[in-house]
Design an enzyme around this catalytic site. Sequence first.
Site: not given
Ligand code: PDD
Length: 295
Positions: A35, A54, A150, A182, A206
């Site tokens: 996703y 990504r 993801k 993270e 991620l």
């Molecule tokens: N989550 N790390 C993890 C495990 C994440 O699920 C996310 C984002 C990030 C931040 O990535 P980005 O800056 O690309 O949003 C880091 C999304 C928003 C979610 O699961 O809703």
Amino acid sequence: MKSSSKVYLNQQFLPKEKAFISPEDRGFYFADGVYEVIKYYKGYPFCFDAHMTRLRNSLAGVRISFNRFDELADICDRLIEENRLISEYAGVYIQVTRGVAARTHSFPSNDVTPTLYIRAFPMPTFLSEMRNGVRVISRDDIRWLRCNIKSIALLPNTLIFQEAMEAGAFECLLIRDGKFTEATHSNIMMVRNGMVFTHPDSNLILPGITRTKVIKLCSALSVGVIEKPVKADDINSIEECFITGTGSEIIPVVMVDNTVIGNGKPGPVTRMIQKAFFKITYEELAGEKITVNND
Ligand code: PDD
């Protein structure tokens, strides 16, 4: 009467109540899918191409063949419009699973079409958290070793995040082999000696779109970035901490478990990065000024 939200499923735009997915979908059986979540600032997506790259990488990582990339931008735009989110801060969620097939662990035949589901929803700004900072907890990183994908298999993330919620915390930092990786749905940045430390891009995190943007902003601001994990035992030497993510944007962390970070208030490096980030998002995309500096 409030009209129901419109979503996109496979080839159709339809009201959410009419969108049905087969129980035989591999996403349902095996969490066999990936996703993306993209933020739209009053109709303008932030880093759309980076999200697409990504998504491609995630799909390649789990060997799902998906060839509808050319349509995605138009579908997302139409959902933003049809859900009356064009003048709002909104998110678009895109999910691709391997498709519908009888349950066997091996992949289905090549004629199975991946399921594509997209929805748009309001994504309000965490203004008070961005101003005041938040408290987080930390837990062992119990996830698999391919966190760069993801994947929709988010049970470890949700179990850990639930603990954070129950502890009244905003997020949970994850620790693997004694080092911060993270958080459950955001990346971590920590400031020591004025420099920003963040876990290197690897299979353990991620590659956050916000994280990458922040690294670029740091370079423009002449703030040093060291892509090296911080040891959990070194938390006392951290001057500032913040999390980054599509929903969280840049939220200062002022307490980790029982440790107060810095003086318990968002620090100057975080403020500088927030300001630069708000300029390229709220100001340049949405034409709105956001200020968080209420010290
Ligand atoms: N989550 N790390 C993890 C495990 C994440 O699920 C996310 C984002 C990030 C931040 O990535 P980005 O800056 O690309 O949003 C880091 C999304 C928003 C979610 O699961 O809703």
